[in-house]
Scaffold this motif. Structure first.
Motif, PDB file in Angstrom:
ATOM      1  N   UNK A  58     -25.433  -0.699  -4.569  1.00  0.00           N
ATOM      2  CA  UNK A  58     -26.011  -0.052  -5.545  1.00  0.00           C
ATOM      3  C   UNK A  58     -25.659   1.192  -5.918  1.00  0.00           C
ATOM      4  N   UNK A  59     -25.261   1.812  -4.744  1.00  0.00           N
ATOM      5  CA  UNK A  59     -24.617   3.400  -4.758  1.00  0.00           C
ATOM      6  C   UNK A  59     -23.305   3.699  -4.711  1.00  0.00           C
ATOM      7  N   UNK A  60     -22.424   2.330  -4.674  1.00  0.00           N
ATOM      8  CA  UNK A  60     -21.080   2.473  -4.237  1.00  0.00           C
ATOM      9  C   UNK A  60     -20.159   3.098  -5.634  1.00  0.00           C
ATOM     10  N   UNK A  61     -19.124   3.752  -5.207  1.00  0.00           N
ATOM     11  CA  UNK A  61     -18.429   4.612  -6.122  1.00  0.00           C
ATOM     12  C   UNK A  61     -16.982   4.605  -5.892  1.00  0.00           C
ATOM     13  N   UNK A  62     -15.960   4.676  -6.802  1.00  0.00           N
ATOM     14  CA  UNK A  62     -14.736   4.460  -6.578  1.00  0.00           C
ATOM     15  C   UNK A  62     -13.952   5.975  -6.477  1.00  0.00           C
ATOM     16  N   UNK A  63     -12.909   5.880  -5.828  1.00  0.00           N
ATOM     17  CA  UNK A  63     -12.148   7.213  -5.704  1.00  0.00           C
ATOM     18  C   UNK A  63     -10.631   6.480  -5.225  1.00  0.00           C
ATOM     19  N   UNK A  64      -9.667   7.641  -5.324  1.00  0.00           N
ATOM     20  CA  UNK A  64      -8.342   7.334  -5.243  1.00  0.00           C
ATOM     21  C   UNK A  64      -7.835   7.588  -3.559  1.00  0.00           C
ATOM     22  N   UNK A  65      -7.859   6.556  -2.844  1.00  0.00           N
ATOM     23  CA  UNK A  65      -7.407   7.017  -1.527  1.00  0.00           C
ATOM     24  C   UNK A  65      -6.041   7.959  -1.256  1.00  0.00           C
ATOM     25  N   UNK A  66      -5.259   7.698  -2.346  1.00  0.00           N
ATOM     26  CA  UNK A  66      -3.955   8.600  -2.334  1.00  0.00           C
ATOM     27  C   UNK A  66      -4.260  10.132  -2.586  1.00  0.00           C
ATOM     28  N   UNK A  67      -5.206  10.487  -3.113  1.00  0.00           N
ATOM     29  CA  UNK A  67      -5.809  12.144  -3.386  1.00  0.00           C
ATOM     30  C   UNK A  67      -6.282  12.343  -2.030  1.00  0.00           C
ATOM     31  N   UNK A  68      -5.479  12.858  -1.127  1.00  0.00           N
ATOM     32  CA  UNK A  68      -6.061  12.967   0.297  1.00  0.00           C
ATOM     33  C   UNK A  68      -7.152  13.897   0.371  1.00  0.00           C
ATOM     34  N   UNK A  69      -7.147  15.047  -0.238  1.00  0.00           N
ATOM     35  CA  UNK A  69      -8.227  16.204   0.136  1.00  0.00           C
ATOM     36  C   UNK A  69      -9.505  15.523  -0.472  1.00  0.00           C
ATOM     37  N   UNK A  70      -9.621  14.947  -1.663  1.00  0.00           N
ATOM     38  CA  UNK A  70     -11.047  14.530  -2.155  1.00  0.00           C
ATOM     39  C   UNK A  70     -11.312  13.381  -1.304  1.00  0.00           C
ATOM     40  N   UNK A  71     -10.432  12.346  -0.907  1.00  0.00           N
ATOM     41  CA  UNK A  71     -10.675  11.217  -0.332  1.00  0.00           C
ATOM     42  C   UNK A  71     -11.307  11.431   1.057  1.00  0.00           C
TER      43      UNK A  71
END
Length: 444
Positions: A362-375
Motif C-alpha cells: 500500500x505504501x510502495x513507490x517506484x524509483x529509477x535505480x540508475x539514478x544512484x544518488x536518489x536511489x
C-alpha cells in the motif's frame, strides 16, 4: 441537543475516552464536563465543520479524531490544548491550515484525503512530530521548514501533485517510512509486469471467509476452479478503491504486479479480468495457517513502532532466518525500482522456523535505480526500517546458551545499529546487509 447521559453511556473516568457518531452538526458543550479526565475523543463520522473556543478547556485531551466530517479549516483552538499530541482529520474538506493552528506538541498528524494545496511554514515548529499523513491532497510542494522536524519517522505523501521530492527530505535523521506514489515525481515502473500472471475469469473464483483487512481492502479465502477436477486454494484481495492513509489502491496494485516473484514475497497468481462485486481485485497464493503475523501495528503510544504480544520471543537461529529472508526480498524489490515504504513486522508473515513472507504494498513507490544518488537515499530509508525490525527481534531474543550465540548476537546488533545511523549515507546497502548476514550464518 441530546443530553450527555444519552451520549456517553460507555464513558468512565477509568477509561477516559469518548466516541460519538450521531450526525452531530455542532460540538456538544456538555462534553466539557469531562474536562478533568477526558484523554481520547473520537467525533468521527459526524457533520461537524467547526469547534467552539471552549474546546480549549479539555486540558487533559491527548488524542482527537475528527475523521469524515465537514471541516474546511483546521480549527485554531486545538493549539490551545496543551496535551494534544495526536490529531486526525482524515476525509474532511480541509482547504487551509493557518500559521497558528498547529501545536508544537503534535507527534502524529493525520490529514489524509482532504483538499490542501499548501502547508503552513509553522509546521517546522513541530519538534515532536514523528508521523505525518498527507496522502490524497493537492500539495504541489512541501514547506522547507518541515526540514526542522528532526524526529519525523513516517510521512505519507502519495496521491498529491508533487513535482519533486525536496533534497532536505533525504537528510532527515530519523525518516524511515516514506510513500510518494501517485505524484508527478514518482516515475512509472520500468520493471516488466510478470507475463505469467493469469487473467482470471471471476466466474472461476468463489469467495469464502475473510482472512484479514487493511486500509486498502479486504482479503478473502478463495477457491479458484479452472476445470471440473482442479480447485486451488487462493487468497483474493478486493480493493476498496478509496484513498487510504498510504495512498491509492491502484498504485498498490501496480506495485504488486511489478514486484515479480521471490521466495519471501506473497506470490501473486493473477488479476481478475473484470471487477468482483464492483471492486478491483488481485489473486494470491494461499498462505497456510502455520504462518502468522510477526508483529502488530503501532499503538497510540508507540506511534511509529510496532507492538508485539507480551509473550513474543525468538531464538537466535529464527531471528537470523527472518533477517535473511526480509533482507533478500527487499534487495529484490530495490533491483526492480520499488521501495516498499512500509517495512514493518505487522506486514510480515512468519512460521515457527523463521520463514518470512513480506506483503502489503500500500505504501510502495517506484524509483529509477540508475539514478544512484536518489536511489541510495531512498534505499537508506528502507535500511533504517530494517534496523528497527532487527532491533525489535533482538529485544525479544531468548538465549539457548550456545557457545557461538554471543558472536552472532553481537554481529546482528552491530548491523542493526549501522542500519539506524542518523546519517543516512552511513547506512549499509542491502547487498552489504545480505553479505553480513551470510557471514553470521556460518557461525550457526
Amino acid at each position: 441537543m441530546q443530553p450527555l447521559s444519552r451520549l456517553t453511556l460507555d464513558y468512565a473516568p477509568a477509561e477516559p475516552r469518548l466516541k460519538l457518531s450521531q450526525n452531530l452538526t455542532e460540538f456538544p458543550l456538555e462534553i466539557l464536563d469531562l474536562a478533568d479526565s477526558l484523554e481520547i475523543l473520537d467525533l468521527s463520522n459526524n457533520c461537524l465543520s467547526s469547534l467552539p473556543q471552549e474546546f480549549s478547556q479539555l486540558k487533559k485531551l491527548r488524542v482527537a479524531f475528527f475523521n469524515n466530517n465537514q471541516f474546511e479549516e483546521f480549527p485554531e483552538v486545538l493549539a490551545a490544548c496543551p496535551n494534544l499530541s495526536m490529531i486526525s482529520f482524515k476525509g474532511n474538506k480541509l482547504k487551509s491550515i493557518s500559521e497558528d493552528a498547529l501545536s508544537p506538541n503534535i507527534r502524529w498528524l493525520i490529514l489524509t484525503n482532504n483538499q490542501l494545496t499548501t502547508l503552513p511554514s509553522s509546521i517546522g515548529k513541530l519538534s515532536q512530530l514523528q508521523k505525518c499523513m498527507l496522502a490524497g491532497n493537492q500539495l504541489q510542494s512541501l514547506p522547507d521548514e518541515l526540514a526542522n522536524c528532526k524526529k519525523l519517522e513516517l510521512i505519507r505523501l502519495a496521491a498529491n501533485q508533487l513535482q519533486t521530492l525536496p533534497a532536505w527530505l533525504f537528510n532527515l535523521p530519523r525518516l524511515t517510512w516514506l510513500a510518494y506514489a501517485g505524484n508527478p515525481c514518482c516515475q512509472p515502473t520500468a520493471s516488466p509486469i510478470d507475463t505469467s500472471l493469469a487473467a482470471i475469469d471471476p466466474a472461476e473464483l468463489q469467495l469464502a471467509e475473510v482472512l484479514g483487512q487493511g486500509a486498502s481492502g479486504i482479503i478473502y479465502k478463495g477457491f479458484w476452479q479452472t476445470d471440473a477436477s482442479s480447485v486451488q486454494d487462493v487468497a483474493v484481495k478486493l480493493f476498496k478503491g478509496e484513498i487510504t492513509s498510504d495512498g491509492s489502491p491502484l498504485d498498490e496494485m501496480q506495485a504488486c504486479m511489478a514486484a515479480g516473484k521471490h521466495p519471501n514475497l506473497m506470490n501473486m497468481l493473477g488479476k481478475p479480468s473484470r471487477p468482483i462485486e464492483g471492486k478491483a481485485a488481485l489473486v494470491f497464493s494461499f498462505i497456510t495457517s502455520d504462518y502468522s503475523n510477526l508483529g502488530e501495528p503501532p499503538s497510540l503510544e508507540t506511534c511509529t513502532r510496532d507492538t508485539y504480544k507480551e509473550d513474543t520471543s525468538f531464538t537466535l537461529p529464527v531471528i537470523l532466518k527472518i533477517a535473511q529472508g526480509i533482507a533478500a526480498v527487499v534487495a529484490h524489490l530495490h533491483s526492480r525500482g520499488i521501495i516498499h515504504g512500509d517495512l514493518y513486522a505487522h506486514n510480515i508473515l512468519v512460521n515457527s522456523q523463521g520463514k518470512a513472507i513480506l506483503g502489503d504494498f500500500g505504501a510502495a513507490s517506484f524509483y529509477d535505480p540508475s539514478e544512484q544518488t536518489t536511489a541510495k537515499a531512498l534505499e537508506s530509508f528502507e535500511a533504517r526500517a530494517y534496523g528497527c525490525l532487527l532491533e525489535d527481534l533482538l529485544e525479544r531474543h531468548i538465549s539457548e546458551n550456545e557457545e557461538n550465540e554471543i558472536k552472532i548476537f553481537q554481529c546482528l546488533r552491530q548491523l542493526q545499529q549501522c542500519c539506524m545511523s542518523t546519517v543516512s549515507s552511513e547506512r549499509p546497502s542491502f547487498s552489504r546487509i545480505n553479505q553480513v548476514l551470510a557471514e553470521a550464518a556460518t557461525l550457526v
